[in-house]
Scaffold this motif. Structure first.
Motif, mmCIF file in Angstrom:
data_model
loop_
_atom_site.group_PDB
_atom_site.id
_atom_site.type_symbol
_atom_site.label_atom_id
_atom_site.label_comp_id
_atom_site.label_asym_id
_atom_site.label_seq_id
_atom_site.Cartn_x
_atom_site.Cartn_y
_atom_site.Cartn_z
ATOM 1 N N VAL A 11 0.532 -1.538 -0.199
ATOM 2 C CA VAL A 11 -0.371 0.129 0.448
ATOM 3 C C VAL A 11 1.069 1.186 -0.138
ATOM 4 N N LYS A 12 1.754 1.016 0.970
ATOM 5 C CA LYS A 12 2.613 2.566 0.995
ATOM 6 C C LYS A 12 3.909 2.594 -0.605
ATOM 7 N N THR A 13 3.928 1.337 -1.175
ATOM 8 C CA THR A 13 4.520 1.867 -2.315
ATOM 9 C C THR A 13 3.839 1.966 -3.699
ATOM 10 N N GLU A 14 2.564 1.549 -3.856
ATOM 11 C CA GLU A 14 1.522 1.773 -4.439
ATOM 12 C C GLU A 14 0.532 3.294 -4.227
ATOM 13 N N THR A 15 0.692 4.084 -3.302
ATOM 14 C CA THR A 15 -0.925 4.679 -2.871
ATOM 15 C C THR A 15 0.217 5.425 -2.229
ATOM 16 N N GLY A 16 0.989 5.480 -1.902
ATOM 17 C CA GLY A 16 2.153 6.100 -0.694
ATOM 18 C C GLY A 16 1.806 6.730 0.619
ATOM 19 N N TYR A 17 0.446 5.834 0.809
ATOM 20 C CA TYR A 17 -0.471 6.029 1.992
ATOM 21 C C TYR A 17 0.175 5.307 3.195
ATOM 22 N N ASP A 18 0.167 5.878 4.243
ATOM 23 C CA ASP A 18 0.713 4.401 5.664
ATOM 24 C C ASP A 18 -0.561 4.015 6.347
ATOM 25 N N LEU A 19 -0.477 2.868 6.853
ATOM 26 C CA LEU A 19 -1.131 1.921 7.407
ATOM 27 C C LEU A 19 -0.968 2.280 8.629
ATOM 28 N N LYS A 20 -1.613 1.845 9.677
ATOM 29 C CA LYS A 20 -1.978 1.537 11.544
ATOM 30 C C LYS A 20 -2.834 0.626 11.116
ATOM 31 N N ARG A 21 -2.338 0.258 12.046
ATOM 32 C CA ARG A 21 -2.487 -1.674 11.974
ATOM 33 C C ARG A 21 -3.547 -1.560 13.097
ATOM 34 N N GLY A 22 -4.748 -1.895 12.951
ATOM 35 C CA GLY A 22 -5.966 -1.986 14.268
ATOM 36 C C GLY A 22 -5.537 -3.340 14.973
ATOM 37 N N ASP A 23 -6.807 -3.636 15.711
ATOM 38 C CA ASP A 23 -6.691 -4.925 16.454
ATOM 39 C C ASP A 23 -7.263 -5.932 15.726
ATOM 40 N N LEU A 24 -6.637 -6.772 16.281
ATOM 41 C CA LEU A 24 -6.573 -8.380 15.576
ATOM 42 C C LEU A 24 -7.916 -8.877 16.394
ATOM 43 N N LYS A 25 -8.717 -9.917 15.045
ATOM 44 C CA LYS A 25 -9.650 -10.487 16.199
ATOM 45 C C LYS A 25 -9.825 -11.663 14.888
ATOM 46 N N LEU A 26 -10.579 -12.551 15.847
ATOM 47 C CA LEU A 26 -10.397 -14.362 15.387
ATOM 48 C C LEU A 26 -12.280 -14.237 15.242
ATOM 49 N N GLU A 27 -11.976 -14.703 14.025
ATOM 50 C CA GLU A 27 -14.077 -14.945 13.620
ATOM 51 C C GLU A 27 -14.449 -15.922 13.055
ATOM 52 N N GLU A 28 -14.835 -17.106 13.773
ATOM 53 C CA GLU A 28 -15.621 -18.369 13.185
ATOM 54 C C GLU A 28 -17.007 -18.063 12.596
ATOM 55 N N THR A 69 -16.188 -19.606 4.960
ATOM 56 C CA THR A 69 -15.330 -20.414 4.726
ATOM 57 C C THR A 69 -15.494 -21.930 5.940
ATOM 58 N N LEU A 70 -16.362 -21.900 5.782
ATOM 59 C CA LEU A 70 -16.722 -23.227 6.085
ATOM 60 C C LEU A 70 -15.923 -23.475 7.664
ATOM 61 N N ASP A 71 -14.735 -24.586 7.741
ATOM 62 C CA ASP A 71 -14.268 -25.179 8.821
ATOM 63 C C ASP A 71 -13.019 -23.935 9.804
ATOM 64 N N PHE A 72 -12.632 -22.688 7.792
ATOM 65 C CA PHE A 72 -11.031 -22.136 8.610
ATOM 66 C C PHE A 72 -12.089 -21.047 9.194
ATOM 67 N N HIS A 73 -11.335 -20.704 10.400
ATOM 68 C CA HIS A 73 -11.476 -19.650 11.223
ATOM 69 C C HIS A 73 -10.840 -18.273 10.114
ATOM 70 N N ARG A 74 -11.163 -17.294 10.622
ATOM 71 C CA ARG A 74 -10.374 -16.091 9.462
ATOM 72 C C ARG A 74 -10.090 -15.340 10.973
ATOM 73 N N LEU A 75 -8.686 -14.968 10.779
ATOM 74 C CA LEU A 75 -8.167 -13.952 11.448
ATOM 75 C C LEU A 75 -7.773 -12.872 10.191
ATOM 76 N N VAL A 76 -9.455 -11.466 11.482
ATOM 77 C CA VAL A 76 -9.308 -10.364 10.728
ATOM 78 C C VAL A 76 -8.325 -9.539 10.722
ATOM 79 N N VAL A 77 -8.080 -8.959 10.080
ATOM 80 C CA VAL A 77 -6.412 -7.115 10.088
ATOM 81 C C VAL A 77 -7.233 -6.246 9.853
ATOM 82 N N PRO A 78 -8.138 -5.283 10.841
ATOM 83 C CA PRO A 78 -7.689 -4.146 10.009
ATOM 84 C C PRO A 78 -6.794 -3.373 10.013
ATOM 85 N N PHE A 79 -6.731 -2.281 8.807
ATOM 86 C CA PHE A 79 -5.914 -1.097 8.982
ATOM 87 C C PHE A 79 -6.511 -0.476 8.663
ATOM 88 N N TYR A 80 -5.701 1.265 8.862
ATOM 89 C CA TYR A 80 -6.221 2.390 8.410
ATOM 90 C C TYR A 80 -5.246 3.486 8.149
#
Length: 171
Positions: free
Chosen positions: A17-34, A127-138
């Motif tokens: 994202v930084k290389t392609e757009t110049g935007y810096d990202l800030k990571r939010g809190d991770l969460k696990l979704e089932e 995603t059936l039996d795959f749990h998802r790790l959700v990562v927000p970026f701002y």
């Protein structure tokens, strides 16, 4: 979801994202979704197979997608037309490709599919039996959310020549 697959995606997302757009990202809190995933307004879907298997979903609002496409292509987009869609799909492709290179360096080789774009919020994807790790970026342009529904797959060292083929009995 194996957490050792997380860092390559965190690093790749910020770098690309930084290389392609110049935007810096800030990571939010991770969460696990089932539960099944309900898509955002614009979602790029990329499958992975090999040492890592599953799906990567990159989701954002239409406005965020337009701002990213504008920055990437250095052309103002007011509509999410074919060219803007192609740019966002390619952004997802490059992020996932870069993450797969990083995964390969740790012994997990994987092949990625071409990106698929899903437009319109609220589609439900199981995603059936795959749990998802959700990562927000701002970023200045809005929120980009990465959903990782991944697990360790078959070793990429196995190829067709190593898989036994059943023989037909002779008559």
């Amino acid at each position: 979801m194996n957490v050792k697959f997380l860092n390559p995606f965190l690093e790749a997302t910020a770098e690309v994202v930084k290389t392609e757009t110049g935007y810096d990202l800030k990571r939010g809190d991770l969460k696990l979704e089932e539960k099944p995933y309900s898509t955002g307004e614009v979602t790029t879907i990329i499958a992975m197979v090999g040492g890592v298997e599953g799906n990567v979903f990159i989701s954002m609002s239409r406005d965020t997608a337009l701002q990213l496409a504008t920055r990437m292509m250095r052309e103002k987009f007011d509509e999410f037309d074919g060219l803007a869609q192609s740019g966002i799909a390619e952004l997802g492709n490059v992020i996932t490709g870069r993450a797969s290179v990083k995964l390969s360096a740790t012994g997990y080789e994987a092949t990625i599919s071409p990106p698929t774009m899903l437009m319109g919020a609220g589609a439900v994807i199981s995603t059936l039996d795959f749990h998802r790790l959700v990562v927000p970026f701002y970023a200045e342009c809005g929120e980009i959310v990465i959903h990782l529904a991944l697990r360790e797959g078959r070793s990429s060292a196995v190829n067709a020549a190593q898989i036994p083929v059943p023989r037909r009995p002779s008559l």
